[in-house]
Scaffold this motif. Structure first.
Motif, PDB file in Angstrom:
ATOM      1  N   LYS A  24       0.839  -1.210   0.000  1.00 41.56           N
ATOM      2  CA  LYS A  24       0.000   0.000   0.000  1.00 41.56           C
ATOM      3  C   LYS A  24       0.870   1.254   0.000  1.00 41.56           C
ATOM      4  O   LYS A  24       0.606   2.211  -0.727  1.00 41.56           O
ATOM      5  CB  LYS A  24      -0.927  -0.038   1.225  1.00 41.56           C
ATOM      6  CG  LYS A  24      -1.785   1.167   1.386  1.00 41.56           C
ATOM      7  CD  LYS A  24      -2.928   1.143   0.431  1.00 41.56           C
ATOM      8  CE  LYS A  24      -3.876   2.278   0.782  1.00 41.56           C
ATOM      9  NZ  LYS A  24      -4.727   2.616  -0.304  1.00 41.56           N
ATOM     10  N   ARG A  25       1.933   1.251   0.798  1.00 42.65           N
ATOM     11  CA  ARG A  25       2.819   2.410   0.883  1.00 42.65           C
ATOM     12  C   ARG A  25       3.514   2.655  -0.455  1.00 42.65           C
ATOM     13  O   ARG A  25       3.630   3.786  -0.905  1.00 42.65           O
ATOM     14  CB  ARG A  25       3.845   2.202   1.991  1.00 42.65           C
ATOM     15  CG  ARG A  25       4.737   3.422   2.210  1.00 42.65           C
ATOM     16  CD  ARG A  25       5.799   3.175   3.243  1.00 42.65           C
ATOM     17  NE  ARG A  25       6.751   2.211   2.708  1.00 42.65           N
ATOM     18  CZ  ARG A  25       7.279   1.214   3.412  1.00 42.65           C
ATOM     19  NH1 ARG A  25       6.941   1.030   4.653  1.00 42.65           N
ATOM     20  NH2 ARG A  25       8.138   0.390   2.864  1.00 42.65           N
ATOM     21  N   LYS A  26       3.961   1.581  -1.109  1.00 44.61           N
ATOM     22  CA  LYS A  26       4.652   1.740  -2.389  1.00 44.61           C
ATOM     23  C   LYS A  26       3.717   2.268  -3.474  1.00 44.61           C
ATOM     24  O   LYS A  26       4.104   3.104  -4.288  1.00 44.61           O
ATOM     25  CB  LYS A  26       5.251   0.403  -2.829  1.00 44.61           C
ATOM     26  CG  LYS A  26       6.492   0.037  -2.058  1.00 44.61           C
ATOM     27  CD  LYS A  26       7.078  -1.252  -2.583  1.00 44.61           C
ATOM     28  CE  LYS A  26       8.347  -1.604  -1.857  1.00 44.61           C
ATOM     29  NZ  LYS A  26       8.955  -2.830  -2.382  1.00 44.61           N
ATOM     30  N   ILE A  27       2.474   1.779  -3.490  1.00 50.68           N
ATOM     31  CA  ILE A  27       1.521   2.206  -4.505  1.00 50.68           C
ATOM     32  C   ILE A  27       1.113   3.663  -4.303  1.00 50.68           C
ATOM     33  O   ILE A  27       1.073   4.454  -5.245  1.00 50.68           O
ATOM     34  CB  ILE A  27       0.280   1.293  -4.507  1.00 50.68           C
ATOM     35  CG1 ILE A  27       0.658  -0.096  -5.015  1.00 50.68           C
ATOM     36  CG2 ILE A  27      -0.851   1.891  -5.329  1.00 50.68           C
ATOM     37  CD1 ILE A  27      -0.427  -1.126  -4.852  1.00 50.68           C
ATOM     38  N   SER A  28       0.817   4.029  -3.061  1.00 51.70           N
ATOM     39  CA  SER A  28       0.299   5.371  -2.792  1.00 51.70           C
ATOM     40  C   SER A  28       1.396   6.407  -2.600  1.00 51.70           C
ATOM     41  O   SER A  28       1.113   7.602  -2.593  1.00 51.70           O
ATOM     42  CB  SER A  28      -0.586   5.344  -1.547  1.00 51.70           C
ATOM     43  OG  SER A  28       0.199   5.089  -0.397  1.00 51.70           O
ATOM     44  N   GLY A  29       2.624   5.964  -2.416  1.00 50.17           N
ATOM     45  CA  GLY A  29       3.698   6.919  -2.162  1.00 50.17           C
ATOM     46  C   GLY A  29       3.715   7.392  -0.721  1.00 50.17           C
ATOM     47  O   GLY A  29       4.343   8.397  -0.407  1.00 50.17           O
ATOM     48  N   GLY A  30       3.026   6.716   0.152  1.00 49.82           N
ATOM     49  CA  GLY A  30       2.995   7.103   1.567  1.00 49.82           C
ATOM     50  C   GLY A  30       1.832   8.013   1.873  1.00 49.82           C
ATOM     51  O   GLY A  30       0.959   8.248   1.043  1.00 49.82           O
ATOM     52  N   THR A  31       1.834   8.546   3.063  1.00 47.48           N
ATOM     53  CA  THR A  31       0.773   9.463   3.482  1.00 47.48           C
ATOM     54  C   THR A  31       1.333  10.877   3.553  1.00 47.48           C
ATOM     55  O   THR A  31       2.546  11.077   3.583  1.00 47.48           O
ATOM     56  CB  THR A  31       0.216   9.063   4.864  1.00 47.48           C
ATOM     57  OG1 THR A  31       1.283   9.065   5.803  1.00 47.48           O
ATOM     58  CG2 THR A  31      -0.404   7.677   4.819  1.00 47.48           C
ATOM     59  N   MET A  32       0.439  11.853   3.593  1.00 48.92           N
ATOM     60  CA  MET A  32       0.873  13.246   3.622  1.00 48.92           C
ATOM     61  C   MET A  32       1.024  13.785   5.041  1.00 48.92           C
ATOM     62  O   MET A  32       1.601  14.835   5.240  1.00 48.92           O
ATOM     63  CB  MET A  32      -0.117  14.105   2.834  1.00 48.92           C
ATOM     64  CG  MET A  32      -0.165  13.724   1.369  1.00 48.92           C
ATOM     65  SD  MET A  32      -1.278  14.739   0.426  1.00 48.92           S
ATOM     66  CE  MET A  32      -0.454  16.305   0.462  1.00 48.92           C
ATOM     67  N   SER A  33       0.477  13.058   6.016  1.00 48.55           N
ATOM     68  CA  SER A  33       0.562  13.555   7.386  1.00 48.55           C
ATOM     69  C   SER A  33       0.678  12.387   8.360  1.00 48.55           C
ATOM     70  O   SER A  33       0.412  11.234   8.022  1.00 48.55           O
ATOM     71  CB  SER A  33      -0.686  14.376   7.734  1.00 48.55           C
ATOM     72  OG  SER A  33      -1.822  13.516   7.796  1.00 48.55           O
ATOM     73  N   ARG A  34       1.054  12.708   9.576  1.00 48.31           N
ATOM     74  CA  ARG A  34       1.131  11.691  10.621  1.00 48.31           C
ATOM     75  C   ARG A  34      -0.252  11.124  10.913  1.00 48.31           C
ATOM     76  O   ARG A  34      -0.418   9.917  11.090  1.00 48.31           O
ATOM     77  CB  ARG A  34       1.723  12.297  11.896  1.00 48.31           C
ATOM     78  CG  ARG A  34       1.866  11.302  13.015  1.00 48.31           C
ATOM     79  CD  ARG A  34       2.357  11.955  14.322  1.00 48.31           C
ATOM     80  NE  ARG A  34       2.466  10.994  15.375  1.00 48.31           N
ATOM     81  CZ  ARG A  34       1.438  10.459  16.033  1.00 48.31           C
ATOM     82  NH1 ARG A  34       0.200  10.791  15.719  1.00 48.31           N
ATOM     83  NH2 ARG A  34       1.618   9.594  17.001  1.00 48.31           N
ATOM     84  N   ASP A  35      -1.270  11.984  10.943  1.00 54.77           N
ATOM     85  CA  ASP A  35      -2.637  11.517  11.197  1.00 54.77           C
ATOM     86  C   ASP A  35      -3.101  10.539  10.111  1.00 54.77           C
ATOM     87  O   ASP A  35      -3.774   9.556  10.401  1.00 54.77           O
ATOM     88  CB  ASP A  35      -3.613  12.696  11.274  1.00 54.77           C
ATOM     89  CG  ASP A  35      -3.406  13.541  12.530  1.00 54.77           C
ATOM     90  OD1 ASP A  35      -2.769  13.040  13.489  1.00 54.77           O
ATOM     91  OD2 ASP A  35      -3.877  14.686  12.544  1.00 54.77           O
ATOM     92  N   GLY A  36      -2.745  10.824   8.862  1.00 57.61           N
ATOM     93  CA  GLY A  36      -3.101   9.923   7.773  1.00 57.61           C
ATOM     94  C   GLY A  36      -2.431   8.570   7.924  1.00 57.61           C
ATOM     95  O   GLY A  36      -3.027   7.522   7.675  1.00 57.61           O
ATOM     96  N   ARG A  37      -1.171   8.583   8.354  1.00 59.99           N
ATOM     97  CA  ARG A  37      -0.431   7.336   8.558  1.00 59.99           C
ATOM     98  C   ARG A  37      -1.042   6.526   9.693  1.00 59.99           C
ATOM     99  O   ARG A  37      -1.214   5.309   9.581  1.00 59.99           O
ATOM    100  CB  ARG A  37       1.040   7.651   8.842  1.00 59.99           C
ATOM    101  CG  ARG A  37       1.932   6.458   8.915  1.00 59.99           C
ATOM    102  CD  ARG A  37       3.414   6.821   8.988  1.00 59.99           C
ATOM    103  NE  ARG A  37       3.739   7.835   9.968  1.00 59.99           N
ATOM    104  CZ  ARG A  37       4.019   9.117   9.699  1.00 59.99           C
ATOM    105  NH1 ARG A  37       4.002   9.551   8.450  1.00 59.99           N
ATOM    106  NH2 ARG A  37       4.325   9.959  10.661  1.00 59.99           N
ATOM    107  N   VAL A  38      -1.417   7.197  10.767  1.00 65.37           N
ATOM    108  CA  VAL A  38      -2.043   6.511  11.899  1.00 65.37           C
ATOM    109  C   VAL A  38      -3.386   5.915  11.485  1.00 65.37           C
ATOM    110  O   VAL A  38      -3.700   4.769  11.819  1.00 65.37           O
ATOM    111  CB  VAL A  38      -2.209   7.476  13.101  1.00 65.37           C
ATOM    112  CG1 VAL A  38      -3.077   6.871  14.185  1.00 65.37           C
ATOM    113  CG2 VAL A  38      -0.850   7.850  13.662  1.00 65.37           C
ATOM    114  N   ALA A  39      -4.181   6.671  10.716  1.00 66.35           N
ATOM    115  CA  ALA A  39      -5.486   6.174  10.261  1.00 66.35           C
ATOM    116  C   ALA A  39      -5.311   4.966   9.352  1.00 66.35           C
ATOM    117  O   ALA A  39      -6.010   3.957   9.493  1.00 66.35           O
ATOM    118  CB  ALA A  39      -6.249   7.281   9.538  1.00 66.35           C
TER     119      ALA A  39
END
Length: 83
Positions: A24-39
């Motif tokens: 998921k991380r490779k496809i999306s390029g990661g999240t834009m914020s810490r809150d997004g990563r936690v969610a």
């Protein structure tokens, strides 16, 4: 002789659990914020736990949002009864 024969001799299950996070991380390029990563991590963790317990993630989520359907006990209770 093993002191704890219930302990697996390999970590394949743990590595397989992480595979969907990495994909998921490779496809999306990661999240834009810490809150997004936690969610994201919370939802993926819930999905994996539901799958291991043989539950539908969507039914579990619907139950937590008070949508109509079968009542599902808390995951902590289900995990404890499986152990």
């Amino acid at each position: 002789m093993l002191e704890r024969p219930d302990t697996p001799l390999h970590t394949n299950a743990s590595e397989n659990d992480l595979r969907s996070f990495v994909t998921k991380r490779k496809i999306s390029g990661g999240t834009m914020s810490r809150d997004g990563r936690v969610a994201r991590d919370t939802m993926l963790g819930l999905m994996k736990t539901c799958r291991k317990l043989g539950l539908s993630f969507w039914q579990y989520l619907g139950d937590r949002l008070d949508l109509e359907g079968q009542a599902i006990p808390p995951l902590a209770t289900l995990v404890a009864t499986k152990a």
